[in-house]
Design a protein around this motif. Structure first.
Motif, PDB file in Angstrom:
ATOM      1  N   ARG A 105      60.063 -28.694  43.375  1.00 47.05           N
ATOM      2  CA  ARG A 105      60.205 -27.650  42.354  1.00 47.05           C
ATOM      3  C   ARG A 105      60.218 -28.258  40.947  1.00 47.05           C
ATOM      4  N   ALA A 141      64.709 -28.844  38.288  1.00 47.35           N
ATOM      5  CA  ALA A 141      64.158 -27.960  39.324  1.00 47.35           C
ATOM      6  C   ALA A 141      64.347 -26.492  38.999  1.00 47.35           C
ATOM      7  N   MET A 192      66.456 -24.195  40.097  1.00 52.92           N
ATOM      8  CA  MET A 192      66.625 -23.358  41.284  1.00 52.92           C
ATOM      9  C   MET A 192      67.946 -22.612  41.193  1.00 52.92           C
TER      10      MET A 192
END
Length: 516
Positions: A461, A429, A431
């Motif tokens: 994501r 992802a 993040m």
């Protein structure tokens, strides 16, 4: 009754007569000399010696008195019976002290010493430009004569050091800024300060635990390394470079470092500094046990990597250290503003690693950047930035810390299937801890919903990254390898071709000068 008062008056008269005869036979000078001689004889046969530490030395405050008062506060709070209690300005703790004319026994390296807090009334003062307090305060130290060398050589220095530590722990840490550039205020200070209340610690920092331990050990070695730095002939300072994407916790790392060591923070805004002279003044006005921070250095002034400019001309290469670096140049991708700065790269290098950098002690320099490849290699070498710390996207160990911080969820409280899914998707992802924290904050009162929404966000994501072909870290740590390569490229010096061109051009200029 009359006979009683008559006889009493007669006795008083005889006493006064005898006192007059004694004063005539033994004048004050003789009595003073007799007392002095008696004290000298007493001290010759006594096994103790005494040291008086007064509160005021002439017209100045005695620093040793304040240090002893702070040092004894740590012992008095446990063993004393009658205590005085104070709290200083900008202090977060109470200070215990000895009451007037009270005493306490201290032990140092197996040697017992006696401290007595002596308070007497001061005689009436005549006119003075600086009136003294009504009370005369001081400490009397009683030690055995055989221990005199130990006390004078080690004990007093130990007291000063311990008092400094107590003062730093009790006093609130401060955050300084140079909002006026390098100009001084009415007190001659270029820095403005506010209390530093940031709660970030290494326990709450979302980072791989192993990396955190390495940083904490390095900080502790630095703080305890005075004798090491003195022995090796190095200035007692250290540099840290924090780099990585925005939102990965660089500012939180700085706050955690300050809270861990108990240091003040000086947030240096380069765009407010006009020239190298002001930069040196700011450095000289910083205190020891402090962290000097330049955040987003790639956006402050033009400190871009020379290798990326593509300019191999002699003038550009030669004027590397002497050229003026204007604020808001292309170094930060247009993120700065034109401020008329004339700070040179040479001035900034001297600020961090030159002679002026050692005008104090126990200082830490921290630079942060989102794009390490844009910085000049001269800023990044060891001795200036000793430890490079990559602040990465949120990993699974960091994710577990965030779940504990925001939801109070321990690893054992979550279902094994949920943990496995989070571990599989969090690396893909990509993040930042800031993004994940925002998801958790919205649902912090409902733990299950927060975890479910976080898992869904991470999956979305990750799917977007896979579709867009973004480089993923995966099991082989591809992202770390890419960052390492990026750092190596940033640290590479000028190419041999450029160096040879510079040498050839310098030889040509020398030949031209000889012809002239």
């Amino acid at each position: 009754m009359r006979e009683y008062w008559t006889s009493l008056a007669s006795l008083l008269g005889v006493f006064a007569f005898c006192q007059t005869i004694l004063q005539a036979v033994f004048p004050p000078e003789l009595r003073f000399a007799s007392v002095k001689l008696f004290n000298r004889i007493f001290h010759c046969f006594s096994s103790y010696c005494y040291f008086d530490i007064t509160e005021i030395d002439g017209v100045n405050t005695n620093e040793l008195y304040n240090a002893v008062q702070l040092y004894l506060s740590s012992s008095v709070s446990i063993t004393g019976n009658r205590l005085s209690l104070t709290r200083a300005v900008n202090s977060s703790g109470f200070t215990f002290g000895l009451a007037n004319n009270d005493s306490i026994v201290d032990t140092f390296n197996g040697v017992n010493v006696l401290w007595e807090h002596v308070v007497t009334q001061r005689q009436a003062q005549t006119f003075s430009w600086r009136p003294l307090p009504d009370e005369k305060r001081g400490f009397t130290l009683r030690i055995k004569k055989k221990d005199k060398a130990l006390v004078l050589n080690s004990y007093l220095d130990y007291i000063m050091e311990k008092a400094s530590d107590i003062r730093r722990k009790n006093q609130d840490r401060l955050l300084y800024t140079n909002s006026r550039g390098g100009s001084l205020d009415s007190r001659g200070h270029p820095w403005e300060s506010v209390p530093f209340k940031h709660p970030s610690t290494f326990d709450t920092l979302a980072m791989d635990p192993q990396k955190k331990r390495e940083i904490m050990e390095d900080l502790q070695d630095f703080a305890n390394g005075q004798s090491f730095y003195h022995k090796t002939g190095r200035a007692w300072k250290r540099g840290y470079l924090l780099y990585g994407p925005p939102g990965t916790g660089k500012s939180s790392m700085i706050a955690a470092m300050a809270n861990y060591l108990g240091y003040d923070i000086y947030d240096l805004e380069l765009t407010e500094v006009h020239n190298n002279s002001e930069l040196r003044k700011l450095l000289m006005k910083t205190s020891s046990k402090s962290i000097i921070v330049i955040e987003d250095i790639d956006c402050s002034i033009n400190l871009t990597n020379r290798n990326n400019k593509g300019n191999t001309s002699v003038s550009a290469s030669r004027s590397y250290y002497d050229s003026e670096l204007r604020g808001g140049g292309g170094g930060g991708g247009g993120c700065g503003e034109e401020g008329g700065n004339t700070i040179t790269l040479s001035g900034l290098l001297n600020f961090t690693d030159g002679l002026w950098s050692c005008c104090g002690s126990e200082r830490i320099f921290v630079f942060t950047t989102n794009h390490i490849e844009k910085l000049d290699p001269a800023l990044l070498r060891s001795g200036r930035m000793d430890m490079h710390i990559f602040m990465s996207y949120c990993s699974f160990p960091a994710l577990k810390i965030l779940l504990k911080n925001y939801l109070g969820c321990e690893e054992c409280e979550l279902e094994e299937t949920i943990l496995k899914q989070l571990e599989e998707v969090v690396d893909v992802a990509r993040m930042t801890p800031a993004d994940i924290s925002e998801v958790l904050i919205k649902n912090r009162r409902k733990k299950e919903k927060a975890v479910e929404e976080l898992l869904e966000t991470l999956k979305v994501r990750a799917e977007m990254n896979e579709k867009s072909g973004v480089l993923m870290r995966g099991e082989n740590g591809v992202e770390e390898e890419e960052e390492e390569e990026q750092e190596k490229r940033a640290l590479d010096s000028e190419s041999p071709k450029e160096e040879s061109e510079i040498e050839d051009n310098c030889k040509e200029e020398e030949e031209e000068e000889k012809v002239k």
